[in-house]
Motif scaffolding. Structure first.
Motif, PDB file in Angstrom:
ATOM      1  N   LYS A  52       0.835  -1.215   0.000  1.00 50.79           N
ATOM      2  CA  LYS A  52       0.000   0.000   0.000  1.00 50.79           C
ATOM      3  C   LYS A  52       0.862   1.254   0.000  1.00 50.79           C
ATOM      4  O   LYS A  52       0.546   2.246  -0.655  1.00 50.79           O
ATOM      5  N   PHE A  53       1.973   1.194   0.751  1.00 48.36           N
ATOM      6  CA  PHE A  53       2.846   2.358   0.892  1.00 48.36           C
ATOM      7  C   PHE A  53       3.483   2.724  -0.453  1.00 48.36           C
ATOM      8  O   PHE A  53       3.459   3.886  -0.870  1.00 48.36           O
ATOM      9  N   ILE A  54       4.028   1.744  -1.159  1.00 45.65           N
ATOM     10  CA  ILE A  54       4.676   2.052  -2.441  1.00 45.65           C
ATOM     11  C   ILE A  54       3.638   2.462  -3.480  1.00 45.65           C
ATOM     12  O   ILE A  54       3.894   3.332  -4.326  1.00 45.65           O
ATOM     13  N   HIS A  55       2.437   1.882  -3.440  1.00 43.53           N
ATOM     14  CA  HIS A  55       1.377   2.302  -4.355  1.00 43.53           C
ATOM     15  C   HIS A  55       1.048   3.781  -4.138  1.00 43.53           C
ATOM     16  O   HIS A  55       0.910   4.549  -5.092  1.00 43.53           O
ATOM     17  N   LYS A  56       0.939   4.158  -2.868  1.00 46.96           N
ATOM     18  CA  LYS A  56       0.609   5.551  -2.546  1.00 46.96           C
ATOM     19  C   LYS A  56       1.742   6.486  -2.956  1.00 46.96           C
ATOM     20  O   LYS A  56       1.504   7.577  -3.515  1.00 46.96           O
ATOM     21  N   ILE A  57       3.000   6.084  -2.693  1.00 45.16           N
ATOM     22  CA  ILE A  57       4.154   6.897  -3.096  1.00 45.16           C
ATOM     23  C   ILE A  57       4.145   7.128  -4.605  1.00 45.16           C
ATOM     24  O   ILE A  57       4.288   8.263  -5.082  1.00 45.16           O
ATOM     25  N   LEU A  58       3.954   6.060  -5.371  1.00 46.67           N
ATOM     26  CA  LEU A  58       4.001   6.176  -6.829  1.00 46.67           C
ATOM     27  C   LEU A  58       2.827   6.989  -7.370  1.00 46.67           C
ATOM     28  O   LEU A  58       2.970   7.755  -8.329  1.00 46.67           O
ATOM     29  N   GLU A  59       1.663   6.819  -6.748  1.00 45.74           N
ATOM     30  CA  GLU A  59       0.489   7.601  -7.158  1.00 45.74           C
ATOM     31  C   GLU A  59       0.764   9.097  -7.007  1.00 45.74           C
ATOM     32  O   GLU A  59       0.580   9.887  -7.945  1.00 45.74           O
ATOM     33  N   ILE A  60       1.236   9.500  -5.822  1.00 48.81           N
ATOM     34  CA  ILE A  60       1.489  10.924  -5.553  1.00 48.81           C
ATOM     35  C   ILE A  60       2.655  11.426  -6.405  1.00 48.81           C
ATOM     36  O   ILE A  60       2.610  12.534  -6.959  1.00 48.81           O
ATOM     37  N   PHE A  61       3.695  10.605  -6.536  1.00 44.99           N
ATOM     38  CA  PHE A  61       4.886  10.974  -7.305  1.00 44.99           C
ATOM     39  C   PHE A  61       4.525  11.330  -8.751  1.00 44.99           C
ATOM     40  O   PHE A  61       4.938  12.371  -9.277  1.00 44.99           O
ATOM     41  N   LEU A  62       3.741  10.473  -9.393  1.00 47.67           N
ATOM     42  CA  LEU A  62       3.409  10.713 -10.802  1.00 47.67           C
ATOM     43  C   LEU A  62       2.446  11.880 -10.978  1.00 47.67           C
ATOM     44  O   LEU A  62       2.546  12.642 -11.946  1.00 47.67           O
TER      45      LEU A  62
END
Length: 244
Positions: A52-62
């Motif tokens: 969940k953490f990496i999904h959220k990081i990548l979502e916000i990053f992009l």
């Protein structure tokens, strides 16, 4: 003498299925019953929280990069906001935060070294629902990312944090491709898993009519099995599949 109105038979409610629910059903029917019928909460663990953490990081990053066009800025903002996310924050550990930061630095470095790999992102975290009319099944889910390849082609991606990609099945992306075709009619759809633990390399999935039909058949057969059990053996426990 007034005629009594005959009540219409109640229409059977649509059976709601997702890729994860179908996969869980075929992994362990008892676990499926506890989660999707009894609605018991799933306990969090290291792997689910890290995912969940990496999904959220990548979502916000992009999303941030699309506005700022600055990879470092997008990375800093993504990590800071993901750590504050109300759903994820309570389960974060130092190890998960450290691992998430390593993954983020990895993708930033990859894009800095090879700017041509930076995706042309159309949509992120895309919810979808479509109905299999004949079977009265409502298929639901979320697509991690949809990229523009060219004027005629889109690409759907799903992030995977699995250490061993050999076990990844095409069903998920084939179902997602059906949803993507409905959202982008007339576009050619390609699909891939993006492997976080493998330097964000992609594992392609061939999107074909036969593959899509096989994926829909799996949903159809699963729906039939669930409905049959609920009608014919409502009080019979669902069979557990013990793991190692």
């Amino acid at each position: 003498m007034t005629k009594s109105k005959t009540s219409k038979p109640k229409k059977e409610a649509s059976l709601k299925l997702s890729v994860s629910s179908v996969e869980l059903f075929h992994t362990c029917k008892a676990k499926w019953y506890y989660r999707y019928v009894l609605k018991l909460p799933s306990p969090s663990n290291y792997y689910s929280t890290a995912g969940k953490f990496i999904h959220k990081i990548l979502e916000i990053f992009l999303r941030r990069y699309k506005k700022s066009k600055d990879l470092r800025d997008a990375g800093n903002v993504a990590y800071w906001l993901a750590k504050k996310d109300e759903e994820i924050a309570p389960d974060l550990t130092k190890e998960i935060k450290k691992e998430g930061l390593q993954w983020l630095k990895q993708i930033v470095r990859k894009y800095e070294n090879s700017p041509e790999l930076i995706p042309d992102v159309l949509k992120i975290e895309v919810p979808f629902t479509f109905k299999m009319e004949e079977e009265n099944i409502l298929v639901r889910g979320f697509i991690d990312r949809i990229d523009k390849v060219d004027s005629d082609t889109i690409r759907i991606l799903d992030y995977k944090t699995s250490a061993n990609p050999t076990y990844l099945k095409p069903t998920q992306l084939l179902i997602y491709s059906v949803a993507a075709q409905k959202k982008f009619p007339g576009k050619k759809v390609t699909a891939a898993y993006e492997l976080v633990r493998h330097d964000f390399d992609s594992k392609e999935v061939v999107v074909s009519e036969e593959g899509i039909q096989n994926a829909l058949d799996l949903f159809r057969e699963t729906g039939e099995e669930i409905r049959t059990h609920l009608k014919e053996q409502p009080d019979t426990p669902w069979e557990p599949t013990p793991s190692k």
